[in-house]
Design a protein around this motif. Structure first.
Motif, PDB file in Angstrom:
ATOM      1  N   MET A 129       0.841  -1.171   0.000  1.00 23.43           N
ATOM      2  CA  MET A 129       0.000   0.000   0.000  1.00 23.43           C
ATOM      3  C   MET A 129       0.889   1.239   0.000  1.00 23.43           C
ATOM      4  SD  MET A 129      -3.521  -0.057   1.268  1.00 23.43           S
ATOM      5  CE  MET A 129      -4.558   0.831   0.235  1.00 23.43           C
ATOM      6  N   ASN A 130       0.341   2.345  -0.427  1.00 21.42           N
ATOM      7  CA  ASN A 130       1.106   3.587  -0.459  1.00 21.42           C
ATOM      8  C   ASN A 130       1.291   4.141   0.936  1.00 21.42           C
ATOM      9  OD1 ASN A 130       1.216   3.480  -3.209  1.00 21.42           O
ATOM     10  ND2 ASN A 130      -0.520   4.838  -3.519  1.00 21.42           N
ATOM     11  N   GLU A 131       2.463   4.663   1.165  1.00 22.79           N
ATOM     12  CA  GLU A 131       2.744   5.288   2.453  1.00 22.79           C
ATOM     13  C   GLU A 131       2.261   6.730   2.420  1.00 22.79           C
ATOM     14  OE1 GLU A 131       5.921   4.443   4.628  1.00 22.79           O
ATOM     15  OE2 GLU A 131       6.192   2.445   3.856  1.00 22.79           O
ATOM     16  N   PRO A 132       1.870   7.279   3.544  1.00 20.81           N
ATOM     17  CA  PRO A 132       1.429   8.679   3.559  1.00 20.81           C
ATOM     18  C   PRO A 132       2.578   9.610   3.198  1.00 20.81           C
ATOM     19  CG  PRO A 132       1.470   7.764   5.782  1.00 20.81           C
ATOM     20  CD  PRO A 132       1.798   6.650   4.842  1.00 20.81           C
ATOM     21  N   TRP A 133       2.218  10.729   2.614  1.00 21.29           N
ATOM     22  CA  TRP A 133       3.216  11.702   2.191  1.00 21.29           C
ATOM     23  C   TRP A 133       3.855  12.338   3.411  1.00 21.29           C
ATOM     24  CZ3 TRP A 133       3.418  17.197   2.440  1.00 21.29           C
ATOM     25  CH2 TRP A 133       4.439  17.757   1.671  1.00 21.29           C
ATOM     26  N   THR A 134       5.163  12.396   3.387  1.00 18.65           N
ATOM     27  CA  THR A 134       5.884  13.077   4.459  1.00 18.65           C
ATOM     28  C   THR A 134       6.573  14.298   3.865  1.00 18.65           C
ATOM     29  OG1 THR A 134       7.808  11.661   4.096  1.00 18.65           O
ATOM     30  CG2 THR A 134       6.272  10.989   5.804  1.00 18.65           C
ATOM     31  N   PRO A 135       6.406  15.445   4.476  1.00 13.61           N
ATOM     32  CA  PRO A 135       7.004  16.660   3.932  1.00 13.61           C
ATOM     33  C   PRO A 135       8.524  16.556   3.879  1.00 13.61           C
ATOM     34  CG  PRO A 135       5.514  17.164   5.764  1.00 13.61           C
ATOM     35  CD  PRO A 135       5.657  15.686   5.691  1.00 13.61           C
ATOM     36  N   SER A 136       9.087  17.082   2.826  1.00 12.46           N
ATOM     37  CA  SER A 136      10.541  17.143   2.701  1.00 12.46           C
ATOM     38  C   SER A 136      10.911  18.461   2.028  1.00 12.46           C
ATOM     39  CB  SER A 136      11.071  15.975   1.877  1.00 12.46           C
ATOM     40  OG  SER A 136      10.659  16.101   0.531  1.00 12.46           O
ATOM     41  N   LEU A 137      12.141  18.850   2.160  1.00 10.75           N
ATOM     42  CA  LEU A 137      12.592  20.096   1.560  1.00 10.75           C
ATOM     43  C   LEU A 137      12.514  20.014   0.043  1.00 10.75           C
ATOM     44  CD1 LEU A 137      13.735  22.890   1.979  1.00 10.75           C
ATOM     45  CD2 LEU A 137      16.018  21.898   2.020  1.00 10.75           C
ATOM     46  N   ALA A 138      12.890  18.884  -0.527  1.00 10.79           N
ATOM     47  CA  ALA A 138      12.848  18.728  -1.980  1.00 10.79           C
ATOM     48  C   ALA A 138      11.408  18.775  -2.486  1.00 10.79           C
ATOM     49  CB  ALA A 138      13.508  17.417  -2.390  1.00 10.79           C
ATOM     50  N   GLY A 139      10.501  18.096  -1.800  1.00  9.75           N
ATOM     51  CA  GLY A 139       9.103  18.106  -2.202  1.00  9.75           C
ATOM     52  C   GLY A 139       8.481  19.485  -2.104  1.00  9.75           C
ATOM     53  N   GLU A 140       8.823  20.210  -1.050  1.00  9.69           N
ATOM     54  CA  GLU A 140       8.300  21.562  -0.884  1.00  9.69           C
ATOM     55  C   GLU A 140       8.853  22.490  -1.955  1.00  9.69           C
ATOM     56  OE1 GLU A 140       8.224  25.092   2.422  1.00  9.69           O
ATOM     57  OE2 GLU A 140       8.359  23.028   3.111  1.00  9.69           O
ATOM     58  N   THR A 141      10.105  22.318  -2.327  1.00  5.18           N
ATOM     59  CA  THR A 141      10.716  23.139  -3.371  1.00  5.18           C
ATOM     60  C   THR A 141      10.011  22.912  -4.706  1.00  5.18           C
ATOM     61  OG1 THR A 141      12.836  23.042  -2.237  1.00  5.18           O
ATOM     62  CG2 THR A 141      12.879  23.674  -4.549  1.00  5.18           C
ATOM     63  N   VAL A 142       9.739  21.664  -5.030  1.00  4.11           N
ATOM     64  CA  VAL A 142       9.043  21.347  -6.276  1.00  4.11           C
ATOM     65  C   VAL A 142       7.642  21.944  -6.257  1.00  4.11           C
ATOM     66  CG1 VAL A 142       8.061  19.466  -7.638  1.00  4.11           C
ATOM     67  CG2 VAL A 142      10.381  19.281  -6.758  1.00  4.11           C
ATOM     68  N   TYR A 143       6.947  21.792  -5.148  1.00  6.03           N
ATOM     69  CA  TYR A 143       5.594  22.337  -5.017  1.00  6.03           C
ATOM     70  C   TYR A 143       5.601  23.850  -5.197  1.00  6.03           C
ATOM     71  CZ  TYR A 143       1.129  23.579  -2.921  1.00  6.03           C
ATOM     72  OH  TYR A 143      -0.108  24.101  -2.698  1.00  6.03           O
ATOM     73  N   ARG A 144       6.529  24.514  -4.541  1.00  4.72           N
ATOM     74  CA  ARG A 144       6.600  25.972  -4.620  1.00  4.72           C
ATOM     75  C   ARG A 144       6.974  26.444  -6.021  1.00  4.72           C
ATOM     76  NH1 ARG A 144       6.756  28.994   0.237  1.00  4.72           N
ATOM     77  NH2 ARG A 144       6.621  27.635   2.054  1.00  4.72           N
TER      78      ARG A 144
END
Length: 54
Positions: A1-16
């Motif tokens: 099953m998929n694991e819940p999303w955990t915030p990361s600096l790289a993920g936040e940078t991509v989102y921004r």
């Protein structure tokens, strides 16, 4: 099953980076589509066939 999303600096940078691009893309699409927004397909086609630069 998929694991819940955990915030990361790289993920936040991509989102921004994607949020302004999404807003800009929507604004450009609205601006470029404005001249033909409420026109019928036949009217748009006739206008394209009349263009002298083709």
């Amino acid at each position: 099953m998929n694991e819940p999303w955990t915030p990361s600096l790289a993920g936040e940078t991509v989102y921004r980076a994607r949020v302004p691009g999404c807003l800009l893309g929507g604004a450009l699409g609205d601006a470029l589509g404005h001249p033909v927004e409420f026109s019928s397909l036949e009217r748009i086609g006739a206008a394209q066939r009349r263009r002298p630069d083709q």
